[in-house]
Design a protein around this motif. Structure first.
Motif, PDB file in Angstrom:
ATOM      1  N   TYR A  91       0.829  -1.205   0.000  1.00  0.00           N
ATOM      2  CA  TYR A  91       0.000   0.000   0.000  1.00  0.00           C
ATOM      3  C   TYR A  91       0.864   1.256   0.000  1.00  0.00           C
ATOM      4  N   ARG A  92       0.326   2.308  -0.602  1.00  0.00           N
ATOM      5  CA  ARG A  92       1.043   3.572  -0.677  1.00  0.00           C
ATOM      6  C   ARG A  92       0.147   4.702  -0.171  1.00  0.00           C
ATOM      7  N   VAL A  93       0.777   5.739   0.372  1.00  0.00           N
ATOM      8  CA  VAL A  93       0.049   6.911   0.874  1.00  0.00           C
ATOM      9  C   VAL A  93       0.368   8.100  -0.021  1.00  0.00           C
ATOM     10  N   PRO A  94      -0.610   8.621  -0.774  1.00  0.00           N
ATOM     11  CA  PRO A  94      -0.375   9.853  -1.532  1.00  0.00           C
ATOM     12  C   PRO A  94      -0.401  11.029  -0.571  1.00  0.00           C
ATOM     13  N   TYR A  95       0.589  11.908  -0.655  1.00  0.00           N
ATOM     14  CA  TYR A  95       0.748  12.861   0.438  1.00  0.00           C
ATOM     15  C   TYR A  95       0.721  14.339   0.047  1.00  0.00           C
ATOM     16  N   ARG A  96       0.681  14.671  -1.260  1.00  0.00           N
ATOM     17  CA  ARG A  96       0.644  16.093  -1.571  1.00  0.00           C
ATOM     18  C   ARG A  96       0.162  16.324  -2.996  1.00  0.00           C
ATOM     19  N   LEU A  97      -0.260  17.571  -3.225  1.00  0.00           N
ATOM     20  CA  LEU A  97      -0.565  18.036  -4.576  1.00  0.00           C
ATOM     21  C   LEU A  97       0.717  18.633  -5.148  1.00  0.00           C
ATOM     22  N   SER A  98       1.400  17.877  -5.949  1.00  0.00           N
ATOM     23  CA  SER A  98       2.649  18.377  -6.530  1.00  0.00           C
ATOM     24  C   SER A  98       2.359  19.486  -7.545  1.00  0.00           C
TER      25      SER A  98
ATOM     26  N   PRO B 172     -20.272 -29.954   3.349  1.00  0.00           N
ATOM     27  CA  PRO B 172     -20.681 -28.546   3.349  1.00  0.00           C
ATOM     28  C   PRO B 172     -19.454 -27.637   3.351  1.00  0.00           C
ATOM     29  N   VAL B 173     -19.462 -26.655   2.479  1.00  0.00           N
ATOM     30  CA  VAL B 173     -18.306 -25.765   2.318  1.00  0.00           C
ATOM     31  C   VAL B 173     -18.587 -24.404   2.958  1.00  0.00           C
ATOM     32  N   ILE B 174     -17.720 -24.030   3.888  1.00  0.00           N
ATOM     33  CA  ILE B 174     -17.764 -22.711   4.526  1.00  0.00           C
ATOM     34  C   ILE B 174     -16.735 -21.839   3.819  1.00  0.00           C
ATOM     35  N   GLY B 175     -17.194 -20.758   3.225  1.00  0.00           N
ATOM     36  CA  GLY B 175     -16.305 -19.931   2.428  1.00  0.00           C
ATOM     37  C   GLY B 175     -15.896 -18.632   3.080  1.00  0.00           C
ATOM     38  N   PHE B 176     -14.714 -18.170   2.713  1.00  0.00           N
ATOM     39  CA  PHE B 176     -14.228 -16.840   3.065  1.00  0.00           C
ATOM     40  C   PHE B 176     -13.739 -16.210   1.774  1.00  0.00           C
ATOM     41  N   VAL B 177     -14.134 -14.959   1.515  1.00  0.00           N
ATOM     42  CA  VAL B 177     -13.689 -14.239   0.321  1.00  0.00           C
ATOM     43  C   VAL B 177     -13.201 -12.872   0.752  1.00  0.00           C
ATOM     44  N   GLY B 178     -11.979 -12.531   0.379  1.00  0.00           N
ATOM     45  CA  GLY B 178     -11.492 -11.197   0.721  1.00  0.00           C
ATOM     46  C   GLY B 178      -9.980 -11.150   0.802  1.00  0.00           C
ATOM     47  N   ARG B 179      -9.486  -9.964   0.998  1.00  0.00           N
ATOM     48  CA  ARG B 179      -8.047  -9.780   1.160  1.00  0.00           C
ATOM     49  C   ARG B 179      -7.628 -10.372   2.495  1.00  0.00           C
ATOM     50  N   LEU B 180      -6.527 -11.111   2.491  1.00  0.00           N
ATOM     51  CA  LEU B 180      -6.083 -11.810   3.689  1.00  0.00           C
ATOM     52  C   LEU B 180      -5.223 -10.880   4.545  1.00  0.00           C
ATOM     53  N   VAL B 181      -5.938 -10.096   5.343  1.00  0.00           N
ATOM     54  CA  VAL B 181      -5.322  -9.177   6.300  1.00  0.00           C
ATOM     55  C   VAL B 181      -6.053  -9.347   7.626  1.00  0.00           C
ATOM     56  N   MET B 182      -5.374  -9.090   8.718  1.00  0.00           N
ATOM     57  CA  MET B 182      -5.942  -9.401  10.027  1.00  0.00           C
ATOM     58  C   MET B 182      -7.219  -8.631  10.318  1.00  0.00           C
ATOM     59  N   GLU B 183      -7.334  -7.394   9.758  1.00  0.00           N
ATOM     60  CA  GLU B 183      -8.518  -6.600  10.058  1.00  0.00           C
ATOM     61  C   GLU B 183      -9.790  -7.171   9.433  1.00  0.00           C
TER      62      GLU B 183
ATOM     63  N   PRO C  57      -1.063 -10.303   2.816  1.00  0.00           N
ATOM     64  CA  PRO C  57       0.125 -10.516   3.651  1.00  0.00           C
ATOM     65  C   PRO C  57      -0.078 -11.483   4.803  1.00  0.00           C
ATOM     66  N   ALA C  58      -1.323 -11.741   5.208  1.00  0.00           N
ATOM     67  CA  ALA C  58      -1.574 -12.665   6.318  1.00  0.00           C
ATOM     68  C   ALA C  58      -1.845 -14.088   5.830  1.00  0.00           C
ATOM     69  N   ARG C  59      -1.596 -14.374   4.553  1.00  0.00           N
ATOM     70  CA  ARG C  59      -1.912 -15.715   4.043  1.00  0.00           C
ATOM     71  C   ARG C  59      -1.138 -16.806   4.783  1.00  0.00           C
ATOM     72  N   GLU C  60       0.152 -16.612   5.002  1.00  0.00           N
ATOM     73  CA  GLU C  60       0.948 -17.641   5.669  1.00  0.00           C
ATOM     74  C   GLU C  60       0.401 -17.920   7.068  1.00  0.00           C
ATOM     75  N   TRP C  61       0.073 -16.853   7.789  1.00  0.00           N
ATOM     76  CA  TRP C  61      -0.504 -17.015   9.126  1.00  0.00           C
ATOM     77  C   TRP C  61      -1.805 -17.802   9.049  1.00  0.00           C
TER      78      TRP C  61
ATOM     79  N   PHE D  45      -6.986 -23.206  -0.096  1.00  0.00           N
ATOM     80  CA  PHE D  45      -6.672 -21.824  -0.434  1.00  0.00           C
ATOM     81  C   PHE D  45      -6.530 -21.718  -1.951  1.00  0.00           C
ATOM     82  N   THR D  46      -7.395 -20.927  -2.578  1.00  0.00           N
ATOM     83  CA  THR D  46      -7.346 -20.803  -4.038  1.00  0.00           C
ATOM     84  C   THR D  46      -6.484 -19.645  -4.492  1.00  0.00           C
ATOM     85  N   GLY D  47      -6.124 -18.733  -3.578  1.00  0.00           N
ATOM     86  CA  GLY D  47      -5.461 -17.514  -3.997  1.00  0.00           C
ATOM     87  C   GLY D  47      -6.460 -16.532  -4.582  1.00  0.00           C
TER      88      GLY D  47
END
Length: 392
Positions: free
Chosen positions: A72-79, A207-218, A247-251, A261-263
């Protein structure tokens, strides 16, 4: 003025370099604006290898990578170059989609020129610190967000529950709704593929329990994992299917060694993966809407979700799924166990969820935000003064 008179400068922290629900919605909206004859220019942090091609004209803003989360990147100014480009474009409305330094500068630029500004709220940033042991920072972050949003003419939230929370937090006097739509060509029950399930190691009767989303702790990965542990202790037959990358995939893989895990999946492949689940488990409280919940509903799946902003406006408890107190591991496990053991209950809830999802079409959803644009431009032209908050 109508939509063809709009000249919108959209400021985003992440328009296309990492794929997420927020920037998917923004790109769809820009496409809608362009098809309606509006002029749009996007200013965002960029990378040399973005996740997907942007919709519309994208201008790179100066940015730096987030420590510990370098994707992730933070844009910080109007150049100087961005300011020159803005002046040449001549927007009559500023839209900020992230409360970052670039967004602050964009609002200041607009206020100096008497140009109205609208902010869209895409996530509950104030809740993030609790997932990293920093919950004491939440009041400070909420205060900073309040300062940001009060400088805008209006803000829009993706659900009524989120809009009500923003009112209670005194974020703005003018809080509207810009919800989310569903691509029914991708998300529907016909995408279910039992052969694909078998190819990834899932038996037909499991029965399949699914999770969909970016793998981050939040996203509530800890609550998800602890709940699955309880299902195993209760000897509830199930299989876990995880769709997403992060980034939390390994965890997560270490916590759930028996899960599939399908990625990352997108387009028809994502539709197939979601439709091939039997239920969605979404314990996150950070979403303001819950795109993945709507996509699962459109595929005819019940959802077990945390009773939180976003989910509360999609899931009807004991009708289209279950709403559970955030973090209540035992209650989550009980709800999932019931769906795993009772196919008829699961199918009834899934049918009700699919019927509910029929309400959400992208064109209707995006026109609501266009209407907000036109209203704030009209109000500013009529001399309306910015009102910062419903509470002094």
């Amino acid at each position: 003025m109508n939509v063809t008179g709009l000249r919108v400068a959209l400021f985003s922290g992440n328009y296309n370099y990492v794929r997420d629900g927020a920037n998917q919605a923004l790109n769809r909206f820009v496409g809608y604006l362009l098809r309606q004859g509006a002029a749009v220019r996007i200013y965002s942090a960029t990378t040399s290898h973005p996740a997907f091609e942007p919709t519309g004209d994208l201008v790179s803003a100066p940015s730096f990578s987030v420590p510990g989360r370098r994707e992730y990147r933070v844009p910080y100014r109007l150049s100087r170059d961005v300011r020159r480009d803005l002046k040449a474009f001549g927007p009559n409305l500023i839209h900020v989609s992230s409360p970052d330094p670039l967004g602050h500068r964009a609002i200041s630029w607009a206020r100096e020129r008497n140009i109205p500004a609208v902010a869209s709220v895409h996530t509950r940033f104030e809740t993030y610190p609790r997932y990293y042991g920093l919950a004491f920072l939440e009041p400070l972050i909420e205060s900073l967000l309040r300062r940001f949003y009060r400088r805008c003419d209006a803000i829009v939230a993706p659900s009524e529950s989120m809009a009500q929370l923003l009112r209670e937090q005194r974020m703005s006097y003018d809080v509207g709704i810009w919800t989310r739509g569903i691509d029914r060509e991708i998300f529907h029950p016909g995408r279910r593929d039992m052969a694909w399930r078998r190819s990834v190691g899932i038996a037909d009767d499991r029965p399949v329990i699914g999770f969909v989303g970016r793998l981050v702790m939040e996203k509530g990965l800890d609550v998800f994992s602890d709940t699955i542990d309880q299902l195993a202790t209760r000897q509830v037959p199930h299989k876990v299917l995880i769709v997403g990358e992060g980034p939390a995939r390994e965890w997560f893989e270490n916590r759930l060694p028996d899960a599939v895990f399908t990625g990352f999946q997108s387009g028809p492949d994502l539709g197939r993966a979601v439709a091939s689940m039997d239920m969605l488990f979404n314990p996150s409280i950070t979403e303001t809407f819950g795109n993945v919940t709507l996509e699962a509903m459109a595929c005819g799946l019940p959802t077990v979700a945390a009773r939180a902003t976003g989910s509360e406006n999609l899931v009807t408890d004991r009708v289209t799924g279950r709403l559970i107190r955030p973090g209540a591991i035992g209650a989550f496990a009980e709800a999932l166990s019931s769906y795993c053991r009772n196919p008829e209950e699961r199918m009834q809830a899934g049918a009700a969820a699919m019927a509910r999802a029929e309400r959400y079409g992208w064109d209707q959803v995006n026109q609501a935000l266009v209407d907000t644009y036109l209203r704030v431009i009209r109000q500013r032209a009529q001399g309306a003064r910015l009102r910062s908050s419903p509470v002094p």
